[in-house]
Scaffold this active site. Structure first.
Site, PDB file in Angstrom:
ATOM      1  N   CYS A 105       8.881   9.439   9.448  1.00  0.00           N
ATOM      2  CA  CYS A 105       8.626   8.315   8.535  1.00  0.00           C
ATOM      3  C   CYS A 105       8.479   8.832   7.106  1.00  0.00           C
ATOM      4  O   CYS A 105       7.724   9.784   6.859  1.00  0.00           O
ATOM      5  CB  CYS A 105       7.370   7.570   8.948  1.00  0.00           C
ATOM      6  SG  CYS A 105       7.568   6.674  10.505  1.00  0.00           S
ATOM      7  N   CYS A 143       7.104   7.671   4.332  1.00  0.00           N
ATOM      8  CA  CYS A 143       6.099   7.098   3.419  1.00  0.00           C
ATOM      9  C   CYS A 143       5.476   8.140   2.490  1.00  0.00           C
ATOM     10  O   CYS A 143       5.405   7.959   1.278  1.00  0.00           O
ATOM     11  CB  CYS A 143       5.004   6.406   4.209  1.00  0.00           C
ATOM     12  SG  CYS A 143       5.499   4.788   4.832  1.00  0.00           S
ATOM     13  N   ASP A 182       0.795  -1.224   0.000  1.00  0.00           N
ATOM     14  CA  ASP A 182       0.000   0.000   0.000  1.00  0.00           C
ATOM     15  C   ASP A 182       0.828   1.275   0.000  1.00  0.00           C
ATOM     16  O   ASP A 182       0.269   2.364  -0.031  1.00  0.00           O
ATOM     17  CB  ASP A 182      -0.977   0.013   1.186  1.00  0.00           C
ATOM     18  CG  ASP A 182      -0.291  -0.309   2.499  1.00  0.00           C
ATOM     19  OD1 ASP A 182       0.858   0.119   2.682  1.00  0.00           O
ATOM     20  OD2 ASP A 182      -0.904  -0.984   3.346  1.00  0.00           O
ATOM     21  N   CYS A 183       2.157   1.170   0.067  1.00  0.00           N
ATOM     22  CA  CYS A 183       2.967   2.383  -0.036  1.00  0.00           C
ATOM     23  C   CYS A 183       4.331   2.023  -0.599  1.00  0.00           C
ATOM     24  O   CYS A 183       4.685   0.850  -0.726  1.00  0.00           O
ATOM     25  CB  CYS A 183       3.096   3.102   1.303  1.00  0.00           C
ATOM     26  SG  CYS A 183       4.180   2.288   2.476  1.00  0.00           S
ATOM     27  N   ASP A 217       4.494  14.086 -38.959  1.00  0.00           N
ATOM     28  CA  ASP A 217       4.374  13.522 -40.296  1.00  0.00           C
ATOM     29  C   ASP A 217       3.065  14.039 -40.912  1.00  0.00           C
ATOM     30  O   ASP A 217       2.176  14.504 -40.191  1.00  0.00           O
ATOM     31  CB  ASP A 217       4.346  11.993 -40.188  1.00  0.00           C
ATOM     32  CG  ASP A 217       4.258  11.312 -41.538  1.00  0.00           C
ATOM     33  OD1 ASP A 217       4.896  11.806 -42.486  1.00  0.00           O
ATOM     34  OD2 ASP A 217       3.536  10.305 -41.647  1.00  0.00           O
TER      35      ASP A 217
END
Length: 713
Positions: free
Chosen positions: A363, A365, A15-16, A407
């Site tokens: 942290c 995260c 989840d992270c 092009d």
């Protein structure tokens, strides 16, 4: 030489971004693993095993880390069964293992707190059982991660902070912090699961079954097993089960689920249809041209999942930064805990408490996920609009493009001739078109098809032709109603009859506009002229204006003759370089790069491949060749010129989102760092700062899923 084989797995419970690094570190340390790559966005892991990899070693290591694992090609139902306790499934987040652990920990916290209120004399150690319920699984993951190469994980910081709080008499706060951490993880999992499901949801557009025709009868079979070349029956209101070509019927096809186009397209025999689109008003028979694993939607999903594994420069920097950042947080936390008491006689319990709070604040995260979450959402949003971008590095570079070189044929134009002018001489235009269509009715030449398409659109009759004969380089002739008629080039027509000056001037004028002119003769008299040209796409002018309004220069590079190219360029308002070989296009791209331009090259053919490879960003158009799609960094699946500007706009929106995320992640940490040191906030606000920032960043990134660009339909 043996082909290097890679094995793909689907991982449940990620989840992270810290999950990615833990898994990569753990698996790369296994004996016999030569290469490993983990994608948070797609929830997958790819490994390249060596000959000495022990059987089941990968699966055991992943499970020890606390995640689930299943083969990458496992059926959806089987995968769900393996991962139902880990990941979001059909919105049932409360059934996951993380949700159950969070609920039990919360209940234990509430009961313990009530018990403490009722019996206040009971010591703080009453909270230890509740703390153990939530902390033991976290601590176990921390120990396993440390043993497999990730000592500074979020779980380790959490464990140190909770145990430390327990020993300084803050057991109540320790339990609260663990509970809030689990709530944060649960919210991160829900947000990540929804973001991950956004692109996989495309697969649900394709029906599970199809009606296949065999020996004059129809039989319902799984769409996954449709063989190439089989004919399927598509009823009004049905979703088409495979990419294919219509062999019978005419109906309006709603392509909105795949292309975003709001107006259904009328399609008939010979037209291509995509899996997942909706047949609206008539029965169709469709010949399958791609297997389930290779249809348009499957290719989009595969390319986007591969692209999400490609890290943007910003993400690589953040990843590298975080490897130094987390140990630095530990050092800062330790210094805050011990320096004030030793140097100034501060209270040990007070400053240890503040040091533990800093561990939680620090942290990484939210910071680490700030870029990949936005990149994944941007790639998914683009894919839903038919914009395939092959990785974070490309999406980051697109916003810096200053010149788009395009092009002509098939990119700025439709790629097929269309009747633009009908000049009648002594008879109605409809009669001229009818006679020309009769002469071309048996031909598959592009100019003949243009005339027949015009006749169909104008609903003019196409009478039968007799004694039809084609003469190479000149034209076709035959007998129509007892009269000899011919459709010839101007040169061939002059060999059979005299063209007066006014007619010759008109032919020259049409040629000057880049149009191919055919002369219709009835006997030896001129009956009319028909002019054809490969016309610009409907949105070409608007698409080029979008680019110019963003300050981006445009340039046409084409191998077509200069007269035709200049005529198209004048209509579109674009600078033209014509008569180019593939190497010439590549040379011009490099020349522009030396002049300081960041060049995006757009094309659809084999002759564009060298220039696509040389450009800073190569973009393949619509139904381009496989080599163009493989060489390019991005692709505009639906051939809209305006989508080039949309792609650049998406890049800018994504990068803006990334900087918002980084600012929010670092800003919240800075605020709580200061408030913790001065004693305003404590442990539980610190964990809220971390998990709250992570959820905030993820939800902000998910806003990109609503991006639609300019819809010109």
């Amino acid at each position: 030489m043996a082909v290097e084989q890679k094995i793909k797995y689907r991982i449940g419970g990620m989840d992270c971004a810290s999950c990615v690094s833990k898994i990569e570190n753990a698996i790369s340390r296994l004996p016999g693993i030569e290469e490993v790559g983990v994608s948070l966005a797609s929830g997958t892991m790819t490994v390249r095993p060596g000959p000495d990899l022990a059987k089941g070693a990968v699966e055991r290591q992943i499970k020890a880390l606390g995640y689930s694992i299943a083969p990458g090609d496992a059926p959806t139902d089987a995968l769900a069964a393996k991962q139902e306790h880990f990941d979001l499934r059909d919105g049932s987040w409360w059934k996951t293992r993380k949700a159950m652990l969070t609920a039990v920990t919360g209940a234990a916290l509430v009961l313990t707190y009530i018990g403490h209120l009722v019996f206040p004399a009971v010591p703080q150690w009453i909270f230890v059982p509740a703390l153990a319920i939530g902390l033991i699984p976290v601590a176990r993951r921390a120990v396993v991660a440390a043993m497999t190469g990730t000592p500074f994980s979020i779980e380790m910081l959490m464990t140190i902070a909770a145990v430390g709080a327990l020993f300084i008499g803050a057991a109540e706060e320790a339990v609260t912090v663990v509970f809030l951490f689990l709530v944060g993880e649960l919210l991160e999992g829900v947000a990540a699961g929804r973001a991950r499901a956004s692109i996989r949801g495309l697969a649900d557009l394709v029906p599970k079954t199809a009606l296949i025709e065999r020996n004059g009868t129809s039989e319902e079979i799984p769409a996954q097993s449709l063989p190439l070349g089989s004919v399927i029956l598509v009823r009004p209101g049905d979703r088409i089960a495979a990419d294919g070509e219509i062999v019978e019927g005419n109906s309006a096809i709603n392509e909105a689920p795949v292309t975003g186009e709001s107006v259904p397209k009328q399609k008939g025999v010979g037209d291509t249809v995509f899996a997942g689109t909706i047949n609206t008003d008539a029965v169709l028979r469709v010949r399958v041209t791609a297997t389930a694993g290779d249809n348009t939607i499957s290719r989009v999903i595969r390319l986007v999942e591969e692209a999400q594994d490609s890290k943007a420069p910003t993400q690589r920097f953040i990843d590298k930064f975080s490897t130094y950042y987390t140990p630095a947080v530990l050092v800062v936390g330790a210094l805050v805990a011990v320096v004030p008491p030793l140097a100034w006689g501060g209270s040990w319990s007070e400053w240890i408490y503040k040091g533990l709070a800093i561990l939680l604040i620090g942290c990484p995260c939210a910071l680490v996920i700030s870029t990949p979450a936005a990149i994944a959402a941007g790639l998914s949003a683009g894919a839903r609009r038919g914009l395939l971008i092959k990785g974070g590095a490309v999406i980051e570079l697109l916003r810096m493009v200053t010149l788009v070189a395009l092009d002509k044929t098939g990119t700025l134009t439709e790629g097929r001739p269309m009747v633009t002018d009908i000049v009648s001489v002594g008879r109605p235009e409809a009669k001229v078109l009818s006679m020309a269509a009769a002469l071309e009715s048996g031909s598959s030449h592009p100019l003949a098809l243009a005339i027949l398409e015009k006749a169909k659109a104008e609903k003019v009759p196409v009478p039968p032709i007799f004694a039809a004969k084609a003469t190479a380089g000149k034209g076709v002739s035959g007998t129509l109603g007892g009269e000899k008629v011919s459709l010839l080039s101007p040169k061939a027509a002059r060999e059979q009859t005299r063209l007066d000056q006014a007619l010759s001037d008109q032919i020259d004028a049409l040629n000057g506009e880049g149009k191919t002119v055919s002369v219709l003769l009835a006997g030896e008299d001129v009956a009319g002229l028909i002019a054809m040209r490969d016309e610009p796409r409907e949105d070409a002018v608007h698409g080029l204006r979008m680019l110019k309004s963003d300050g981006i220069d445009t340039l046409m590079l084409t191998g077509d003759n200069e007269r035709t190219a200049k005529a198209i360029g004048a209509n579109l308002g674009i600078e033209v370089r014509a008569g180019l070989m593939p190497e010439d296009k590549q040379t011009i791209v490099r020349e522009k790069q030396r002049q300081g331009f960041v060049v995006a090259k757009v094309g659809d053919g084999i002759n564009d491949a060298p220039a696509l490879a040389a450009a800073d960003v190569g973009i393949a158009m619509g139904g381009g060749t496989d080599i163009a799609l493989e060489t390019a960094d991005a692709a505009v699946l639906h051939g809209r010129v305006a989508d080039i500007g949309n792609m650049i706009d998406l890049s800018r929106a994504t990068m803006g989102n990334i900087w918002q995320n980084i600012t929010a992640a670092l800003g919240l940490k800075a605020v709580f760092l200061v408030t913790t040191i001065i004693g305003v906030t404590g442990l539980w606000p610190a964990i809220l700062a971390d998990t709250g920032a992570t959820v905030l960043v993820t939800m902000n990134a998910m806003r990109l899923l609503a991006w639609k660009g300019q819809n010109l339909s």
